[in-house]
Design a protein around this motif. Sequence first.
Motif, PDB file in Angstrom:
ATOM      1  N   ASP A   1       0.795  -1.099   0.038  1.00 46.48           N
ATOM      2  CA  ASP A   1      -0.264  -0.112   0.057  1.00 46.48           C
ATOM      3  C   ASP A   1       0.976   1.445  -0.013  1.00 46.48           C
ATOM      4  O   ASP A   1       1.605   1.583   1.007  1.00 46.48           O
ATOM      5  CB  ASP A   1      -0.787  -0.169   1.245  1.00 46.48           C
ATOM      6  CG  ASP A   1      -1.855   0.951   1.199  1.00 46.48           C
ATOM      7  OD1 ASP A   1      -1.825   2.063   0.230  1.00 46.48           O
ATOM      8  OD2 ASP A   1      -2.851   0.947   2.252  1.00 46.48           O
ATOM      9  N   GLU A   2       0.735   1.989  -1.032  1.00 46.96           N
ATOM     10  CA  GLU A   2       1.694   3.208  -1.185  1.00 46.96           C
ATOM     11  C   GLU A   2       1.496   4.203  -0.298  1.00 46.96           C
ATOM     12  O   GLU A   2       2.138   4.980   0.126  1.00 46.96           O
ATOM     13  CB  GLU A   2       1.434   3.752  -2.586  1.00 46.96           C
ATOM     14  CG  GLU A   2       2.057   3.021  -3.679  1.00 46.96           C
ATOM     15  CD  GLU A   2       3.688   3.332  -3.865  1.00 46.96           C
ATOM     16  OE1 GLU A   2       4.271   4.497  -3.385  1.00 46.96           O
ATOM     17  OE2 GLU A   2       4.398   2.545  -4.633  1.00 46.96           O
ATOM     18  N   ARG A   3       0.248   4.291   0.510  1.00 50.07           N
ATOM     19  CA  ARG A   3      -0.055   5.490   1.196  1.00 50.07           C
ATOM     20  C   ARG A   3       0.816   5.375   2.554  1.00 50.07           C
ATOM     21  O   ARG A   3       1.014   6.618   3.099  1.00 50.07           O
ATOM     22  CB  ARG A   3      -1.694   5.280   1.615  1.00 50.07           C
ATOM     23  CG  ARG A   3      -2.548   5.727   0.444  1.00 50.07           C
ATOM     24  CD  ARG A   3      -3.934   5.454   0.641  1.00 50.07           C
ATOM     25  NE  ARG A   3      -4.053   4.263   1.248  1.00 50.07           N
ATOM     26  CZ  ARG A   3      -5.344   3.679   1.857  1.00 50.07           C
ATOM     27  NH1 ARG A   3      -6.339   4.674   2.024  1.00 50.07           N
ATOM     28  NH2 ARG A   3      -5.386   2.459   2.164  1.00 50.07           N
ATOM     29  N   TYR A   4       1.116   4.241   2.998  1.00 43.52           N
ATOM     30  CA  TYR A   4       1.788   4.172   4.259  1.00 43.52           C
ATOM     31  C   TYR A   4       3.062   3.504   4.137  1.00 43.52           C
ATOM     32  O   TYR A   4       3.601   3.187   5.150  1.00 43.52           O
ATOM     33  CB  TYR A   4       0.742   3.125   5.099  1.00 43.52           C
ATOM     34  CG  TYR A   4      -0.674   3.846   5.252  1.00 43.52           C
ATOM     35  CD1 TYR A   4      -0.811   4.830   5.802  1.00 43.52           C
ATOM     36  CD2 TYR A   4      -1.699   3.013   5.013  1.00 43.52           C
ATOM     37  CE1 TYR A   4      -2.261   5.268   6.118  1.00 43.52           C
ATOM     38  CE2 TYR A   4      -2.762   3.335   5.010  1.00 43.52           C
ATOM     39  CZ  TYR A   4      -3.015   4.669   5.626  1.00 43.52           C
ATOM     40  OH  TYR A   4      -4.519   4.927   5.957  1.00 43.52           O
ATOM     41  N   LEU A   5       3.620   3.572   2.847  1.00 42.63           N
ATOM     42  CA  LEU A   5       5.037   3.010   2.920  1.00 42.63           C
ATOM     43  C   LEU A   5       6.174   4.124   3.506  1.00 42.63           C
ATOM     44  O   LEU A   5       5.831   5.249   3.514  1.00 42.63           O
ATOM     45  CB  LEU A   5       5.421   2.662   1.213  1.00 42.63           C
ATOM     46  CG  LEU A   5       5.003   1.454   0.883  1.00 42.63           C
ATOM     47  CD1 LEU A   5       5.455   1.593  -0.704  1.00 42.63           C
ATOM     48  CD2 LEU A   5       5.388   0.405   1.262  1.00 42.63           C
ATOM     49  N   PRO A   6       7.005   3.529   3.907  1.00 41.80           N
ATOM     50  CA  PRO A   6       8.354   4.543   4.486  1.00 41.80           C
ATOM     51  C   PRO A   6       8.516   5.406   3.284  1.00 41.80           C
ATOM     52  O   PRO A   6       8.452   5.024   1.935  1.00 41.80           O
ATOM     53  CB  PRO A   6       9.286   3.592   4.967  1.00 41.80           C
ATOM     54  CG  PRO A   6       8.807   2.316   5.020  1.00 41.80           C
ATOM     55  CD  PRO A   6       7.584   2.312   4.171  1.00 41.80           C
TER      56      PRO A   6
END
Length: 200
Positions: free
Chosen positions: A83-88
């Motif tokens: 999930d791109e929204r919560y990636l570092p």
Amino acid sequence: MFRSRSTSKDEQAAAAKVTADQPQQTRDPQAPKGRPTPKRSEANSQRRAVAHTPANRKDAAKRARETRRADLAKQREALANGDERYLPVRDKGPVRRFARDFVDSRYSVAEFFLPLAVLILILSMINKGAFQTYVLLAWMIVIALIVINSAVTGISLKRALKQRFPDENTRGAVAYAIMRTLQMRRLRLPKPKVKRGEKP
């Protein structure tokens, strides 16, 4: 004297009657406050914000720890499902995603470094004549293959990034990809999204 007083009373009565006969002017509901009444959801959110405001430094630190813990949990979940929204920050963006897919779509000598290192370590315990020389030679060959493979991967990826993202900042993407090759495929995070041989 008495007549003027009675006349004044009659004028007051007439004025009161006229005032009573006139329709009462409707009051603007916004007049007392000067602003519209907030929606119930907004009022509830404001009330909750006030209620949850930490009262002292200890509560504020506890709240910060809880928020940080929740953010880390979201990051771990994002690393597993992509999930791109919560990636570092280091894993976000189309450039880093392309670098990951570029590495994951092909085999790399470096990803077998750990099992090969364990195997060579076990073989090095066998002390029979010139066997140690062969073990050392095998270790040197593995290191050389990893260096050559990493160089080829870096050059190929750099060329592919220039073609795919000519106007983007790709700084650090090659080093990011090479570090990913050092990990076994099943242990890589974020999880691979492409199969071997699939075009990224």
